[in-house]
Design a protein around this motif. Structure first.
Motif, PDB file in Angstrom:
ATOM      1  N   THR A 185     -15.667   0.183  -2.522  1.00 18.54           N
ATOM      2  CA  THR A 185     -15.962  -0.424  -1.214  1.00 18.54           C
ATOM      3  C   THR A 185     -16.221   0.643  -0.145  1.00 18.54           C
ATOM      4  O   THR A 185     -17.250   0.580   0.544  1.00 18.54           O
ATOM      5  N   ILE A 200     -10.068   0.796  10.983  1.00 19.04           N
ATOM      6  CA  ILE A 200      -8.910  -0.068  11.262  1.00 19.04           C
ATOM      7  C   ILE A 200      -8.399  -0.564   9.911  1.00 19.04           C
ATOM      8  O   ILE A 200      -9.108  -1.287   9.206  1.00 19.04           O
ATOM      9  N   GLY A 201      -7.184  -0.152   9.562  1.00 17.63           N
ATOM     10  CA  GLY A 201      -6.617  -0.456   8.244  1.00 17.63           C
ATOM     11  C   GLY A 201      -6.349   0.840   7.504  1.00 17.63           C
ATOM     12  O   GLY A 201      -7.165   1.764   7.548  1.00 17.63           O
ATOM     13  N   ARG A 202      -5.200   0.925   6.839  1.00 14.28           N
ATOM     14  CA  ARG A 202      -4.825   2.160   6.136  1.00 14.28           C
ATOM     15  C   ARG A 202      -4.421   1.887   4.690  1.00 14.28           C
ATOM     16  O   ARG A 202      -3.527   2.536   4.148  1.00 14.28           O
ATOM     17  N   SER A 203      -5.087   0.897   4.049  1.00 11.54           N
ATOM     18  CA  SER A 203      -4.752   0.617   2.645  1.00 11.54           C
ATOM     19  C   SER A 203      -5.278   1.741   1.753  1.00 11.54           C
ATOM     20  O   SER A 203      -6.195   2.487   2.127  1.00 11.54           O
ATOM     21  N   ILE A 215      -6.914   1.254  -0.962  1.00  7.77           N
ATOM     22  CA  ILE A 215      -8.203   0.947  -1.599  1.00  7.77           C
ATOM     23  C   ILE A 215      -9.377   0.987  -0.613  1.00  7.77           C
ATOM     24  O   ILE A 215     -10.506   1.188  -1.010  1.00  7.77           O
ATOM     25  N   HIS A 242      -3.882   1.057  12.639  1.00  4.13           N
ATOM     26  CA  HIS A 242      -3.136   0.130  11.776  1.00  4.13           C
ATOM     27  C   HIS A 242      -2.307  -0.807  12.648  1.00  4.13           C
ATOM     28  O   HIS A 242      -2.488  -0.826  13.884  1.00  4.13           O
ATOM     29  N   ARG A 294       0.570  -0.763  13.808  1.00  5.48           N
ATOM     30  CA  ARG A 294       1.454  -0.173  14.829  1.00  5.48           C
ATOM     31  C   ARG A 294       0.685   0.625  15.872  1.00  5.48           C
ATOM     32  O   ARG A 294       1.290   1.280  16.710  1.00  5.48           O
ATOM     33  N   ALA A 335     -11.130  -2.968   8.313  1.00  5.76           N
ATOM     34  CA  ALA A 335     -10.638  -3.375   6.980  1.00  5.76           C
ATOM     35  C   ALA A 335      -9.203  -3.835   7.138  1.00  5.76           C
ATOM     36  O   ALA A 335      -8.262  -3.135   6.783  1.00  5.76           O
ATOM     37  N   MET A 369     -10.664 -10.567  14.362  1.00  2.65           N
ATOM     38  CA  MET A 369      -9.670  -9.998  15.291  1.00  2.65           C
ATOM     39  C   MET A 369     -10.259  -8.970  16.266  1.00  2.65           C
ATOM     40  O   MET A 369      -9.660  -8.679  17.284  1.00  2.65           O
ATOM     41  N   VAL A 397     -15.534  -4.829   6.818  1.00  7.92           N
ATOM     42  CA  VAL A 397     -15.136  -4.957   5.405  1.00  7.92           C
ATOM     43  C   VAL A 397     -14.406  -6.281   5.149  1.00  7.92           C
ATOM     44  O   VAL A 397     -14.407  -6.795   4.036  1.00  7.92           O
ATOM     45  N   ILE A 455     -12.971  -9.889   4.507  1.00  7.56           N
ATOM     46  CA  ILE A 455     -13.474 -11.149   3.934  1.00  7.56           C
ATOM     47  C   ILE A 455     -12.368 -12.172   4.148  1.00  7.56           C
ATOM     48  O   ILE A 455     -11.311 -12.088   3.511  1.00  7.56           O
ATOM     49  N   ASN A 456     -12.572 -13.088   5.053  1.00 10.65           N
ATOM     50  CA  ASN A 456     -11.532 -14.072   5.393  1.00 10.65           C
ATOM     51  C   ASN A 456     -12.106 -15.480   5.276  1.00 10.65           C
ATOM     52  O   ASN A 456     -13.180 -15.762   5.815  1.00 10.65           O
ATOM     53  N   VAL A 458     -20.890  -5.700   3.527  1.00 11.50           N
ATOM     54  CA  VAL A 458     -20.191  -4.773   2.617  1.00 11.50           C
ATOM     55  C   VAL A 458     -19.980  -5.398   1.230  1.00 11.50           C
ATOM     56  O   VAL A 458     -20.076  -4.706   0.213  1.00 11.50           O
TER      57      VAL A 458
HETATM   58  P1  NDP Z   1      -4.469  -4.568   3.195  1.00 14.05           P
HETATM   59  O1  NDP Z   1      -3.756  -5.835   3.515  1.00 14.05           O
HETATM   60  O2  NDP Z   1      -4.018  -3.739   2.053  1.00 14.05           O
HETATM   61  O3  NDP Z   1      -4.451  -3.643   4.499  1.00 14.05           O
HETATM   62  C1  NDP Z   1      -4.682  -4.173   5.773  1.00 14.05           C
HETATM   63  C2  NDP Z   1      -4.529  -3.079   6.807  1.00 14.05           C
HETATM   64  O4  NDP Z   1      -4.769  -3.687   8.090  1.00 14.05           O
HETATM   65  C3  NDP Z   1      -3.127  -2.468   6.841  1.00 14.05           C
HETATM   66  O5  NDP Z   1      -3.219  -1.061   6.905  1.00 14.05           O
HETATM   67  C4  NDP Z   1      -2.520  -3.037   8.132  1.00 14.05           C
HETATM   68  O6  NDP Z   1      -1.681  -2.148   8.832  1.00 14.05           O
HETATM   69  C5  NDP Z   1      -3.759  -3.270   8.977  1.00 14.05           C
HETATM   70  N1  NDP Z   1      -3.489  -4.294   9.999  1.00 14.05           N
HETATM   71  C6  NDP Z   1      -2.916  -5.509   9.834  1.00 14.05           C
HETATM   72  N2  NDP Z   1      -2.823  -6.151  11.020  1.00 14.05           N
HETATM   73  C7  NDP Z   1      -3.359  -5.320  11.935  1.00 14.05           C
HETATM   74  C8  NDP Z   1      -3.528  -5.415  13.337  1.00 14.05           C
HETATM   75  N3  NDP Z   1      -3.157  -6.482  14.029  1.00 14.05           N
HETATM   76  N4  NDP Z   1      -4.104  -4.376  13.968  1.00 14.05           N
HETATM   77  C9  NDP Z   1      -4.490  -3.269  13.295  1.00 14.05           C
HETATM   78  N5  NDP Z   1      -4.354  -3.129  11.958  1.00 14.05           N
HETATM   79  C10 NDP Z   1      -3.779  -4.139  11.288  1.00 14.05           C
HETATM   80  O7  NDP Z   1      -5.989  -4.973   3.056  1.00 14.05           O
HETATM   81  P2  NDP Z   1      -7.224  -4.277   2.268  1.00 14.05           P
HETATM   82  O8  NDP Z   1      -7.486  -2.932   2.810  1.00 14.05           O
HETATM   83  O9  NDP Z   1      -7.049  -4.460   0.822  1.00 14.05           O
HETATM   84  O10 NDP Z   1      -8.400  -5.271   2.715  1.00 14.05           O
HETATM   85  C11 NDP Z   1      -8.769  -5.442   4.061  1.00 14.05           C
HETATM   86  C12 NDP Z   1      -9.831  -6.522   4.156  1.00 14.05           C
HETATM   87  O11 NDP Z   1     -10.979  -6.099   3.444  1.00 14.05           O
HETATM   88  C13 NDP Z   1      -9.435  -7.858   3.550  1.00 14.05           C
HETATM   89  O12 NDP Z   1     -10.035  -8.905   4.319  1.00 14.05           O
HETATM   90  C14 NDP Z   1     -10.057  -7.828   2.177  1.00 14.05           C
HETATM   91  O13 NDP Z   1     -10.354  -9.128   1.688  1.00 14.05           O
HETATM   92  C15 NDP Z   1     -11.315  -7.072   2.470  1.00 14.05           C
HETATM   93  N6  NDP Z   1     -11.868  -6.366   1.306  1.00 14.05           N
HETATM   94  C16 NDP Z   1     -13.194  -6.505   1.062  1.00 14.05           C
HETATM   95  C17 NDP Z   1     -13.781  -5.850   0.015  1.00 14.05           C
HETATM   96  C18 NDP Z   1     -15.254  -5.997  -0.194  1.00 14.05           C
HETATM   97  O14 NDP Z   1     -15.730  -5.858  -1.275  1.00 14.05           O
HETATM   98  N7  NDP Z   1     -16.017  -6.254   0.848  1.00 14.05           N
HETATM   99  C19 NDP Z   1     -13.014  -5.045  -0.933  1.00 14.05           C
HETATM  100  C20 NDP Z   1     -11.630  -4.875  -0.538  1.00 14.05           C
HETATM  101  C21 NDP Z   1     -11.085  -5.544   0.533  1.00 14.05           C
HETATM  102  P3  NDP Z   1      -0.227  -1.690   8.263  1.00 14.05           P
HETATM  103  O15 NDP Z   1      -0.523  -0.676   7.211  1.00 14.05           O
HETATM  104  O16 NDP Z   1       0.426  -1.109   9.463  1.00 14.05           O
HETATM  105  O17 NDP Z   1       0.429  -2.923   7.733  1.00 14.05           O
END
Ligand code: NDP
Length: 296
Positions: A142, A165-168, A170, A190, A192, A209, A215, A230, A232-233, A266
């Motif tokens: 991705t 935005i997001g620190r996963s 993957i 992220h 926080r 992401a 949001m 990225v 997908i909701n 994406v």
């Molecule tokens: P994760 O749930 O693993 O990670 C989400 C991240 O978002 C975390 O780091 C989290 O922070 C952060 N987050 C949550 N709430 C907030 C907020 N209010 N403000 C700022 N940051 C926030 O998700 P993924 O990375 O696996 O996936 C993210 C999205 O991407 C999903 O919708 C998924 O479906 C989509 N996706 C799409 C793909 C594609 O092929 N297009 C492939 C993979 C994912 P914290 O670490 O602090 O909890």
């Protein structure tokens, strides 16, 4: 400003066509057919759809697809034995274990048992380390797709301010590493992060992401910025099921210079990059030059 739409569906078709061309050449000139093995444990409906789609597209670009469907109660020992067999099979150049795995299986252990050279998802700890240190690695699909679209639109990304935005593991973290590798100044936000709107308003590139529908509102986006969504909701609106991203598309498109839609942004790039990674793994394992424009 009305944003240019970055058409991920068309871009992914272009990537698949490039892969198919290279696969045909490999077959003709070297007698090699790249092979991708996908392992699915259990019957999660979403995973089944992904695996079917991966298998279909693998065959469409001329590669061999090997599907291994295992019972939901498969033991870790049996799964590791299958991975060992695939690691040692010269016809298999890429191995993907569909996540999430059932709870009784240790995901880290399973992923780290894949030969890093065949780890086309780029999740093996060796590949994570190689990417983090700027060395040649297998790159998660991705973020690789996002990078390809950004490079295609901008040419050089050097010196641009990027926020992820997001620190996963993957998406967010490897995305940030790739942007850093292309000399962006990168902020990882992220849950926080203090004052997210302010962080986003400073960015020339926004990669969202998160997994929270719409949001990021348009008024967080800097005029002319590039937005890669990225997320997908699945939501229900006006009594209908709908897919939306993490960015409010309508308002963001009024301010951004370019934006990826959801669906059709994406999403389609992810499988296209999986095929690109399989081709790359095949070329590397045979000591052949890597396909141009399909790697980080
Ligand atoms: P994760 O749930 O693993 O990670 C989400 C991240 O978002 C975390 O780091 C989290 O922070 C952060 N987050 C949550 N709430 C907030 C907020 N209010 N403000 C700022 N940051 C926030 O998700 P993924 O990375 O696996 O996936 C993210 C999205 O991407 C999903 O919708 C998924 O479906 C989509 N996706 C799409 C793909 C594609 O092929 N297009 C492939 C993979 C994912 P914290 O670490 O602090 O909890």
């Amino acid at each position: 400003m009305v944003a240019q739409v970055i058409d991920g569906k068309a871009f992914a078709a272009k990537v698949r066509a490039q892969v198919a061309d290279q696969v045909a050449k490999l077959k003709e000139e070297n007698g090699i057919t790249p092979g991708l093995a996908v392992v699915l444990v259990g019957e999660d409906p979403a995973s089944q759809v992904y695996v079917r789609s991966k298998g279909k597209q693998t065959v469409e670009v001329g590669m061999n697809s090997y599907e291994h469907k295992l019972d939901v109660d498969t033991s870790e020992e049996d799964l590791l034995a299958l991975i060992d067999k695939l690691n040692n099979d010269p016809a298999v150049h890429g191995i993907l274990v569909q996540l999430p795995l059932p709870k009784h299986l240790n995901e880290d252990l399973v992923i780290n048992s894949i030969d890093p050279a065949k780890d086309v998802d780029g999740f093996h700890i060796s590949n994570v380390g190689l990417l983090g240190t700027g060395q040649k690695s297998m790159v998660p699909c991705t973020p690789l797709g996002c990078l390809m679209m950004l490079r295609d639109y901008h040419g050089s990304l050097s010196g641009m301010d990027a926020v992820v935005i997001g620190r996963s593991n993957i998406v967010g973290k490897p995305m940030a590493q790739l942007l850093l590798g292309d000399s962006c100044t990168v902020t990882i936000a992220h849950s926080r992060t203090k004052d997210l709107p302010d962080v986003v308003r400073r960015a020339d590139i926004v990669v969202a992401a998160v997994g929270r529908p719409e949001m990021v509102p348009g008024d967080w986006i800097k005029e002319g910025a590039t937005v890669i969504d990225v997320g997908i909701n699945r939501i229900e609106r006006d009594g209908k099921n709908k897919l939306v991203g993490d960015v409010d598309y309508a308002s963001a498109a009024e301010r951004a210079g370019a934006i990826t839609p959801v669906p059709g942004g994406v999403g389609p790039m992810t499988i296209a990059c999986l095929l690109a990674n399989t081709l790359t793994a095949c070329c590397r394992s045979n000591g052949l030059p890597e396909p141009e424009g399909l790697t980080a």
